[in-house]
Design a protein around this motif. Sequence first.
Motif, short mmCIF file in Angstrom:
data_model
loop_
_atom_site.label_atom_id
_atom_site.label_comp_id
_atom_site.label_asym_id
_atom_site.label_seq_id
_atom_site.Cartn_x
_atom_site.Cartn_y
_atom_site.Cartn_z
N CYS A 1 76.77 17.63 30.02
CA CYS A 1 76.17 18.96 30.10
C CYS A 1 77.08 20.07 29.61
CB CYS A 1 75.69 19.25 31.52
SG CYS A 1 76.99 19.21 32.77
N SER A 2 78.36 20.04 29.98
CA SER A 2 79.26 21.12 29.56
C SER A 2 79.43 21.14 28.05
CB SER A 2 80.62 20.99 30.26
OG SER A 2 81.18 19.71 30.05
N GLY A 3 79.55 19.96 27.43
CA GLY A 3 79.67 19.90 25.98
C GLY A 3 78.43 20.43 25.28
N PHE A 4 77.25 20.09 25.80
CA PHE A 4 76.01 20.63 25.24
C PHE A 4 75.98 22.16 25.34
CE2 PHE A 4 74.11 16.34 25.87
CZ PHE A 4 73.45 16.20 24.66
N ALA A 5 76.32 22.68 26.52
CA ALA A 5 76.23 24.12 26.74
C ALA A 5 77.29 24.88 25.95
CB ALA A 5 76.37 24.43 28.24
N TYR A 6 78.53 24.34 25.87
CA TYR A 6 79.55 24.98 25.03
C TYR A 6 79.11 24.99 23.57
CZ TYR A 6 83.22 25.12 28.65
OH TYR A 6 83.98 25.40 29.77
N SER A 7 78.53 23.89 23.11
CA SER A 7 78.09 23.78 21.71
C SER A 7 76.98 24.77 21.40
CB SER A 7 77.62 22.36 21.41
OG SER A 7 78.66 21.44 21.57
N PHE A 8 76.00 24.85 22.29
CA PHE A 8 74.89 25.77 22.07
C PHE A 8 75.41 27.20 22.01
CE2 PHE A 8 71.31 28.44 23.16
CZ PHE A 8 70.29 27.90 22.39
N LYS A 9 76.29 27.55 22.93
CA LYS A 9 76.88 28.89 22.94
C LYS A 9 77.64 29.17 21.65
CE LYS A 9 79.51 32.48 24.35
NZ LYS A 9 79.05 33.88 24.21
N TYR A 10 78.45 28.21 21.20
CA TYR A 10 79.28 28.45 20.01
C TYR A 10 78.43 28.59 18.75
CZ TYR A 10 83.12 28.29 16.75
OH TYR A 10 84.02 28.61 15.75
N LEU A 11 77.45 27.72 18.58
CA LEU A 11 76.58 27.81 17.41
C LEU A 11 75.80 29.13 17.42
CD1 LEU A 11 75.26 24.14 17.36
CD2 LEU A 11 76.78 25.18 15.67
N ALA A 12 75.35 29.54 18.59
CA ALA A 12 74.63 30.81 18.70
C ALA A 12 75.54 31.99 18.39
CB ALA A 12 74.04 30.95 20.11
N ASP A 13 76.78 31.94 18.87
CA ASP A 13 77.74 32.99 18.56
C ASP A 13 77.93 33.13 17.05
OD1 ASP A 13 78.14 33.52 21.22
OD2 ASP A 13 80.10 32.54 21.34
N LYS A 14 78.09 32.00 16.38
CA LYS A 14 78.31 32.00 14.94
C LYS A 14 77.11 32.57 14.19
CE LYS A 14 81.36 30.05 12.94
NZ LYS A 14 82.66 30.48 12.36
N ALA A 15 75.93 32.44 14.79
CA ALA A 15 74.71 32.95 14.18
C ALA A 15 74.42 34.40 14.59
CB ALA A 15 73.53 32.06 14.55
N GLY A 16 75.31 34.99 15.39
CA GLY A 16 75.14 36.37 15.81
C GLY A 16 74.12 36.57 16.91
N LEU A 17 73.90 35.54 17.71
CA LEU A 17 72.92 35.59 18.79
C LEU A 17 73.62 35.81 20.13
CD1 LEU A 17 70.83 32.53 17.57
CD2 LEU A 17 70.33 34.95 17.18
N ASN A 18 72.89 36.34 21.09
CA ASN A 18 73.47 36.68 22.39
C ASN A 18 73.17 35.57 23.40
OD1 ASN A 18 74.80 38.07 24.39
ND2 ASN A 18 73.20 39.60 24.69
#
Length: 297
Positions: A215-232
């Motif tokens: 779960c932590s790896g999924f959530a860190y990944s989702f957050k990082y990809l979203a950050d790179k895309a300029g999403l909050n």
Amino acid sequence: MKSSIVKTLRYFPAIVIILICLTNICITANATTYGISEKIEAVEDNTIQEEVQQSIYTGWFYEQLSEIEKVIYNGFATNRGQLIDGAEVSISFADSSLHTGENNVILQNLIMTAKRAYLADHPAEKIWMDNCKLFLSSRNGFLQIIVRPQGKFDTREAIESFEQIVDEFVDTLTGTDREKLQSIHNWLVSNVQYDLHTDNNQNAYGAIVEGRSICSGFAYSFKYLADKAGLNVVYVQGYYYYRSTGTYCYHAWNMAEVDGEWILIDVTFDCSLQNFNLSSWQNSEVYFPDLLFTYPS
């Protein structure tokens, strides 16, 4: 019922993993007769503010930290390059008189909070933090933390491979913010498997490069990809309540801002169910963020 559950969780034992990666920051406490709380206050008054003002690392969790925790947070950023390259670093953190059993608990809580905030705001950093081991010692009148990379893998090479995959994927994202979030969610659901046994299953490298995560790896990944895309997007840590068994399980998920509203996104469960409906977990009453930070609602 829910209020009683939240009250119970207030005393739920938290998972404390202290990974400290700091160097070249010297915080002096000139008060050998102070109690622990007075010493920490003195440290903040003397030297913290200048360091905090120089920070380029800010985020949802950074803003919730005390001044001394912000300095620790900034220290992670200061030392990242050396640690990624496998160099050992150390930091003189406080007056060595604080190095007692009772005071160490307070110091460890400060460090844990700063570390958690830093990783939640900057999820890719866990790749190199997972490669480090920490040692606490006293030297020259100061409390010192030594951070020693363990050579599990080449973190510089790992991060370069990771960033290449991330950049290539983010370049494919188009449409509205909701559509971009949907694409990130679906890419992770399609390409990552839940795996309790791989070495990097708690960081974004394990998910994005190796295709294995918890779960932590999924959530860190989702957050990082979203950050790179300029999403909050915010990383959330807490507990999931299984109604069928009446038990709680440690869990991590995300909150994402879409059209001015926050929605809950749980890529871990969606992966296990092969569910591609982005908003299926909205307004769920079985997710309980822990109480160390405040989260979007």
